[in-house]
Design an enzyme around this catalytic site. Structure first.
Site, PDB file in Angstrom:
ATOM      1  N   ASP A  70     -11.810 -10.877  -0.743  1.00 33.90           N
ATOM      2  CA  ASP A  70     -13.113 -10.979  -0.079  1.00 33.90           C
ATOM      3  C   ASP A  70     -14.083 -10.051  -0.793  1.00 33.90           C
ATOM      4  OD1 ASP A  70     -12.369  -8.480   1.088  1.00 33.90           O
ATOM      5  OD2 ASP A  70     -11.969  -9.378   3.038  1.00 33.90           O
ATOM      6  N   GLU A  95       0.802  -1.231   0.000  1.00 38.84           N
ATOM      7  CA  GLU A  95       0.000   0.000   0.000  1.00 38.84           C
ATOM      8  C   GLU A  95       0.834   1.279   0.000  1.00 38.84           C
ATOM      9  OE1 GLU A  95      -2.806  -0.427   3.235  1.00 38.84           O
ATOM     10  OE2 GLU A  95      -3.764  -2.156   2.315  1.00 38.84           O
ATOM     11  N   GLU A 125      -5.709 -11.137  -1.251  1.00 41.46           N
ATOM     12  CA  GLU A 125      -6.544 -10.914  -0.045  1.00 41.46           C
ATOM     13  C   GLU A 125      -8.025 -10.878  -0.413  1.00 41.46           C
ATOM     14  OE1 GLU A 125      -5.261  -7.501   2.253  1.00 41.46           O
ATOM     15  OE2 GLU A 125      -3.151  -7.931   1.924  1.00 41.46           O
ATOM     16  N   HIS A 152     -10.054  -6.675  -2.312  1.00 38.18           N
ATOM     17  CA  HIS A 152     -11.159  -6.465  -1.361  1.00 38.18           C
ATOM     18  C   HIS A 152     -12.276  -5.765  -2.136  1.00 38.18           C
ATOM     19  CE1 HIS A 152      -8.747  -7.683   2.019  1.00 38.18           C
ATOM     20  NE2 HIS A 152      -7.797  -6.843   1.671  1.00 38.18           N
TER      21      HIS A 152
HETATM   22  C1  XIL Z   1      -6.305  -6.208   8.346  1.00 40.48           C
HETATM   23  C2  XIL Z   1      -6.646  -7.368   9.274  1.00 40.48           C
HETATM   24  O1  XIL Z   1      -7.489  -8.243   8.581  1.00 40.48           O
HETATM   25  C3  XIL Z   1      -7.294  -6.856  10.532  1.00 40.48           C
HETATM   26  O2  XIL Z   1      -7.475  -7.924  11.460  1.00 40.48           O
HETATM   27  C4  XIL Z   1      -6.443  -5.772  11.177  1.00 40.48           C
HETATM   28  O3  XIL Z   1      -7.121  -5.228  12.283  1.00 40.48           O
HETATM   29  C5  XIL Z   1      -6.149  -4.675  10.174  1.00 40.48           C
HETATM   30  O4  XIL Z   1      -5.528  -5.239   9.018  1.00 40.48           O
HETATM   31  N1  XIL Z   1      -4.919  -4.797   3.615  1.00 40.48           N
HETATM   32  C6  XIL Z   1      -3.875  -5.511   4.176  1.00 40.48           C
HETATM   33  C7  XIL Z   1      -4.103  -6.292   5.403  1.00 40.48           C
HETATM   34  O5  XIL Z   1      -2.793  -5.578   3.572  1.00 40.48           O
HETATM   35  O6  XIL Z   1      -2.966  -6.360   6.210  1.00 40.48           O
HETATM   36  C8  XIL Z   1      -5.284  -5.772   6.197  1.00 40.48           C
HETATM   37  O7  XIL Z   1      -5.542  -6.697   7.258  1.00 40.48           O
HETATM   38  C9  XIL Z   1      -6.494  -5.604   5.315  1.00 40.48           C
HETATM   39  C10 XIL Z   1      -6.215  -4.622   4.207  1.00 40.48           C
END
Ligand code: XIL
Length: 276
Positions: A199, A90, A197, A167
């Site tokens: 979802d 990020e 990641e 996401h």
């Molecule tokens: C999120 C986790 O899922 C949570 O449990 C935590 O509180 C915050 O981070 N992008 C990422 C992840 O790269 O590390 C993040 O994970 C979600 C968004």
């Protein structure tokens, strides 16, 4: 599998050189004992940093040293166990400019290739990724990703792939075609890609219309990876709605995972599984 939080800097370290490995080791050992492919997350990210890093009064030279030490320590410890590493996470704003993080403000863009070099040195076999969200369709932010790839390669540092966090919101994913096209852009730099990641959340309470739409959405994203030779894997960000981060962060939303809170497979599960 991937540790959702346990390998984040702020979870590991309470002071320079001081680490608590308990949770991270448990995951790495579980993966090894059960023959699971382990992706690891994350080395340099502006969020979930230790207080001592966040509040340190750093000059450039010391901050670079601290980053290099951290990477050597963590990647070294899990050498051979972490097959993939998210090295930088990020680093970009939505308009494609660099996010003004602690690292960027003190070191400038060079912190990115510096991190990749340190990771390659600590484990030459690990696959090294730049990871970000909203980079599944061509636009300003993906131009920023291309700039990062070129930057890292111009430093002669090793980068192996791009992680598309993915996401999404139901009925608002990137299309199969958009994802396929942007994957072609990334792989044109001789890189792999992963869906890192995944979802797909919805407004709660969910209903069957949303759950069926979610099935189609999972199918589209999974098929885009299936059809790209250099797409090396799909990781979901939690498999069960019971533990998903979504309701904690996106108010009123949830049910984003392939399994429900009782560990039953949802239409979303079949959406992905049926196309693979
Ligand atoms: C999120 C986790 O899922 C949570 O449990 C935590 O509180 C915050 O981070 N992008 C990422 C992840 O790269 O590390 C993040 O994970 C979600 C968004």
């Amino acid at each position: 599998m991937v540790p959702e939080n346990a390998m984040k800097w702020g979870e590991l370290s309470t002071a320079r050189g001081v680490y608590n490995w308990t949770a991270a080791d448990a995951i790495a050992n579980y993966a090894e004992e059960n023959g699971k492919y382990l992706r690891c997350h994350v080395l340099v990210w502006h969020s979930q940093l230790p207080t001592w890093v966040e509040e340190g009064n750093w000059d450039n030279e010391t901050l670079v040293e601290v980053v290099q030490e951290h990477i050597a320590e963590v990647v070294g410890r899990y050498k051979g166990k972490c097959k993939d590493w998210d090295v930088v996470n990020e680093a970009l704003n939505e308009d494609g400019t660099y996010r003004e993080t602690l690292f960027y403000n003190i070191t400038g863009e060079a912190y990115i290739p510096i991190a990749f070099k340190a990771a390659a040195e600590a484990d030459p076999e690990a696959n090294l990724f730049y990871n970000d969200y909203n980079i599944g369709a061509a636009g300003n932010k993906t131009a920023g990703v291309e700039r990062i790839i070129q930057l890292v390669q111009s430093y002669d540092a090793k980068i192996d792939g791009i992680g598309l966090q993915s996401h999404y919101v139901v009925a608002d994913t990137n299309s199969y075609q958009a994802i396929s096209n942007i994957m072609d852009t990334y792989t044109s730099y001789d890189l792999n890609v992963v869906i890192s990641e995944l979802d797909i959340r919805m407004e709660l309470p969910s209903n069957s219309t949303q759950l069926i739409q979610q099935q189609l959405d999972y199918a589209g994203v999974c098929a885009a990876c299936r059809d790209e030779e250099r797409c090396k894997g799909i990781t979901v960000w939690q498999f069960t709605d019971k533990y998903s981060w979504v309701p904690d962060v996106f108010e009123g939303e949830g049910d984003a995972c392939p399994w429900d809170e009782d560990y039953n497979k949802k239409p979303a599960y079949y959406g992905c599984a049926s196309v693979l």
